[in-house]
Scaffold this motif. Structure first.
Motif, PDB file in Angstrom:
ATOM      1  N   PRO A 111       0.761  -1.127  -0.122  1.00  0.00           N
ATOM      2  CA  PRO A 111       0.006  -0.323   0.403  1.00  0.00           C
ATOM      3  C   PRO A 111       0.893   1.265  -0.031  1.00  0.00           C
ATOM      4  O   PRO A 111       0.554   2.517  -0.435  1.00  0.00           O
ATOM      5  CB  PRO A 111      -1.061  -0.217   1.525  1.00  0.00           C
ATOM      6  N   ASP A 112       2.320   1.200   0.257  1.00  0.00           N
ATOM      7  CA  ASP A 112       3.003   2.314   0.252  1.00  0.00           C
ATOM      8  C   ASP A 112       3.464   2.406  -0.633  1.00  0.00           C
ATOM      9  O   ASP A 112       4.267   3.733  -1.264  1.00  0.00           O
ATOM     10  CB  ASP A 112       3.944   2.486   1.605  1.00  0.00           C
ATOM     11  N   LEU A 113       3.577   1.838  -2.059  1.00  0.00           N
ATOM     12  CA  LEU A 113       3.629   1.593  -2.703  1.00  0.00           C
ATOM     13  C   LEU A 113       3.744   3.222  -4.153  1.00  0.00           C
ATOM     14  O   LEU A 113       2.441   2.782  -3.840  1.00  0.00           O
ATOM     15  CB  LEU A 113       3.968   0.260  -3.905  1.00  0.00           C
ATOM     16  N   ARG A 114       4.574   3.817  -4.204  1.00  0.00           N
ATOM     17  CA  ARG A 114       3.847   4.705  -4.911  1.00  0.00           C
ATOM     18  C   ARG A 114       4.509   5.324  -6.695  1.00  0.00           C
ATOM     19  O   ARG A 114       3.965   5.525  -7.303  1.00  0.00           O
ATOM     20  CB  ARG A 114       4.432   6.443  -4.662  1.00  0.00           C
ATOM     21  N   PHE A 115       6.221   4.981  -6.174  1.00  0.00           N
ATOM     22  CA  PHE A 115       6.861   5.106  -7.806  1.00  0.00           C
ATOM     23  C   PHE A 115       7.220   3.655  -8.252  1.00  0.00           C
ATOM     24  O   PHE A 115       7.827   3.035  -7.395  1.00  0.00           O
ATOM     25  CB  PHE A 115       7.755   6.005  -7.390  1.00  0.00           C
ATOM     26  N   VAL A 116       7.275   3.928  -9.954  1.00  0.00           N
ATOM     27  CA  VAL A 116       8.147   3.121 -10.849  1.00  0.00           C
ATOM     28  C   VAL A 116       9.225   3.340 -10.835  1.00  0.00           C
ATOM     29  O   VAL A 116       8.787   4.426 -12.448  1.00  0.00           O
ATOM     30  CB  VAL A 116       6.975   2.164 -11.281  1.00  0.00           C
ATOM     31  N   ILE A 117      10.121   3.020 -10.876  1.00  0.00           N
ATOM     32  CA  ILE A 117      11.423   3.458 -11.743  1.00  0.00           C
ATOM     33  C   ILE A 117      12.254   2.388 -12.527  1.00  0.00           C
ATOM     34  O   ILE A 117      12.388   1.555 -12.519  1.00  0.00           O
ATOM     35  CB  ILE A 117      13.000   4.317 -11.155  1.00  0.00           C
ATOM     36  N   SER A 118      12.504   2.528 -13.808  1.00  0.00           N
ATOM     37  CA  SER A 118      12.838   1.095 -14.941  1.00  0.00           C
ATOM     38  C   SER A 118      14.020   2.208 -15.575  1.00  0.00           C
ATOM     39  O   SER A 118      14.203   2.797 -16.459  1.00  0.00           O
ATOM     40  CB  SER A 118      11.981   1.049 -15.535  1.00  0.00           C
ATOM     41  N   ASN A 119      14.715   0.795 -16.169  1.00  0.00           N
ATOM     42  CA  ASN A 119      16.227   1.165 -16.849  1.00  0.00           C
ATOM     43  C   ASN A 119      16.004  -0.338 -18.186  1.00  0.00           C
ATOM     44  O   ASN A 119      17.093  -1.201 -17.178  1.00  0.00           O
ATOM     45  CB  ASN A 119      17.060   1.929 -17.022  1.00  0.00           C
ATOM     46  N   THR A 120      14.884  -0.666 -17.749  1.00  0.00           N
ATOM     47  CA  THR A 120      15.384  -2.054 -18.927  1.00  0.00           C
ATOM     48  C   THR A 120      15.670  -2.033 -20.469  1.00  0.00           C
ATOM     49  O   THR A 120      15.814  -2.961 -21.389  1.00  0.00           O
ATOM     50  CB  THR A 120      14.339  -2.374 -19.319  1.00  0.00           C
TER      51      THR A 120
END
Length: 505
Positions: A111-120
């Protein structure tokens, strides 16, 4: 002493608010370093769970050190050389979703998750129609994101405040837009419903971003001295330059939730990042990708050594000033000032940026970083940009996998490696055989998104340069392309194709 939380008694612990796809050197020296700065300076209070995007990776090593490591920055700060360490404590755990799917799922519905960062990597944001919702996990990154969001949508019954903010760091144009496009395409294909799609559109933000920091990676040559200086056996040390820039195209409310500038970081939230992207990608990244094969096949292993070398350094400068800058929007003074700052970074005395690291996924990088400059140069000047064309020939030579009797490893998609292996084995070195090889490469619309043989004079000119490289070696070939007497410099679209053809037949 091994670096882990039992041995570092006062290591900070933060609630997981960020899910990160990619455990490589760049994100750890860039985005994770920024999050740690924000935690230290403004109490951002964000921890990160790191997801390994592919079955093979390094989350096991990450977990052995309980997510702890050091970023070692070297560069110029306020006009003076600087070297400094930053202790990164914001990584909570690494997850391999292929072997720990339930752990991965728990992070998704946190529930605390707010951001997704990616470098694929540039190849990571792609649509794979064979992905299905029931896979654990899906193969492609966009499919993983679609399944992730659907799981979250169901778990929180479509609550608007449980949407996610995506910072996509892949070096493709409009990276956030592309990710969102494929997510919605999977949602349609999997029949997830209009309510879910509306939630993705309104509760989530897919931000186009531009990243800039040179990250040479793990300092294998100096690691013993560095570990002695740190007092810990840190096997995840990552070296980066001091310079950093993150341009994020996003609504104002995203900037409020991610107040990086308040921590003194060079993070710019803008309404339109087009100008920033074109300048950075085509100048900095374009020079890297356009010069790696030229330099490496000249026997030079690092960017700095190449920039300080008479021939390869001249090649890099002429590629940027004579070809790339001429197709970019902006005043000549502004562009030359920008290019000067970029090229100054190449001579950073503390950075050993290996060309072999830059060579990773070179084909997709050349299409993203260099092909736009080539196309626009042809359109504006009615002739081919010779340094960019030579760099394309040099890249084809690089994929032969050997030069002057020595072989070297190549990191690339397997189908590309198989393609080049077959193509080079079929090439007997005669001009016509070289030409046929070049034709095959330029026809790879899976890479180029078009048949490059259709660009007037490109096939014959690349063939000429590739034949030259094979005959005299890269060092002499570079000197030839730099020469004022280079016969191909004056080849316009309308004329001299026959002259070029005569030189290769």
């Amino acid at each position: 002493m091994k670096l882990n939380r039992p041995n570092v008694k006062n290591a900070a612990q933060y609630p997981t608010r960020i899910l990160q796809f990619g455990e490589g050197n760049f994100l750890r020296a860039f985005a994770d370093w920024m999050v740690q700065k924000m935690n230290n300076e403004i109490g951002f209070n964000a921890g990160i769970d790191v997801v390994q995007p592919l079955p093979g990776g390094m989350v096991d090593l990450l977990n052995q050190q309980d997510g702890l490591y050091h970023v070692y920055l070297k560069g110029i700060k306020n006009g003076k050389p600087v070297k400094e360490y930053e202790f990164i404590q914001c990584l909570n755990k690494g997850i391999n979703p292929y072997t720990e799917f339930e752990t991965y799922r728990e992070s998704v519905v946190n529930p605390d998750l707010r951001f997704v960062i990616s470098n694929t990597t540039e190849a990571g944001i792609a649509y794979d129609p064979t992905d299905t919702l029931d896979m654990k996990p899906q193969k492609s990154f966009p499919a993983k994101v679609t399944a992730l969001l659907y799981e979250r949508f169901k778990a929180f019954e479509g609550a608007q405040d449980k949407g996610l903010i995506f910072f996509t760091c892949e070096l493709i144009d409009r990276n956030g837009d592309m990710l969102k496009k494929y997510v919605l395409q999977h949602a349609d294909n999997w029949q997830l419903g209009n309510t879910f799609k509306q939630w993705v559109d309104t509760a989530c933000a897919f931000c186009n971003t531009l990243v800039d920091r040179i990250v040479p990676g793990f300092p294998k040559d100096d690691i013993k001295e560095i570990q002695a200086e740190l007092g810990y056996e840190d096997n995840l040390v990552v070296v980066g330059e001091y310079f950093h820039l993150w341009v994020i195209e996003a609504p104002e409310w995203v900037a409020d939730e991610f107040p990086a500038a308040k921590a003194g970081l060079d993070v710019k939230f803008v309404k339109d990042m087009t100008r920033f992207r074109e300048q950075k990608v085509q100048v900095l990244n374009g020079c890297h990708t356009g010069s790696y094969a030229v330099s490496y096949l000249s026997g030079i292993e690092t960017v700095r050594e190449a920039y300080e070398n008479l021939e390869t350094g001249s090649f890099m400068k002429e590629l940027v000033y004579d070809e790339v800058l001429t197709v970019l929007d902006g005043s000549e003074k502004e562009l030359k000032n920008f290019a000067g700052k970029i090229l100054e970074r190449f001579s950073n005395p503390y950075i050993r940026h290996q060309w072999q690291s830059i060579a990773l996924n070179a084909m997709s990088k050349w299409e993203t970083r260099n092909l736009p400059s080539l196309r626009n140069f042809v359109k504006l000047h009615n002739m081919l940009p010779q340094k960019l064309v030579f760099s394309l020939a040099a890249m084809i030579a690089y994929f032969k996998g050997e030069a002057e009797g020595k072989s070297y490893p190549i990191q690339e998609d397997q189908w590309i490696l198989d393609f080049y292996k077959e193509a080079w084995e079929a090439c007997d070195g005669r001009p016509i055989s070289i030409y046929q090889l070049v034709e095959k490469v330029l026809a790879l619309d899976k890479v180029w998104k078009q048949n490059l043989n259709e660009i007037p004079n490109l096939t014959i000119t690349v063939s000429h340069y590739l034949f030259l490289i094979q005959q005299v070696g890269m060092k002499k070939a570079v000197k030839a392309v730099l020469s004022e007497n280079n016969p191909l410099m004056e080849m316009t679209i309308e004329g001299k194709a026959k002259e070029a053809e005569a030189t290769i037949n």
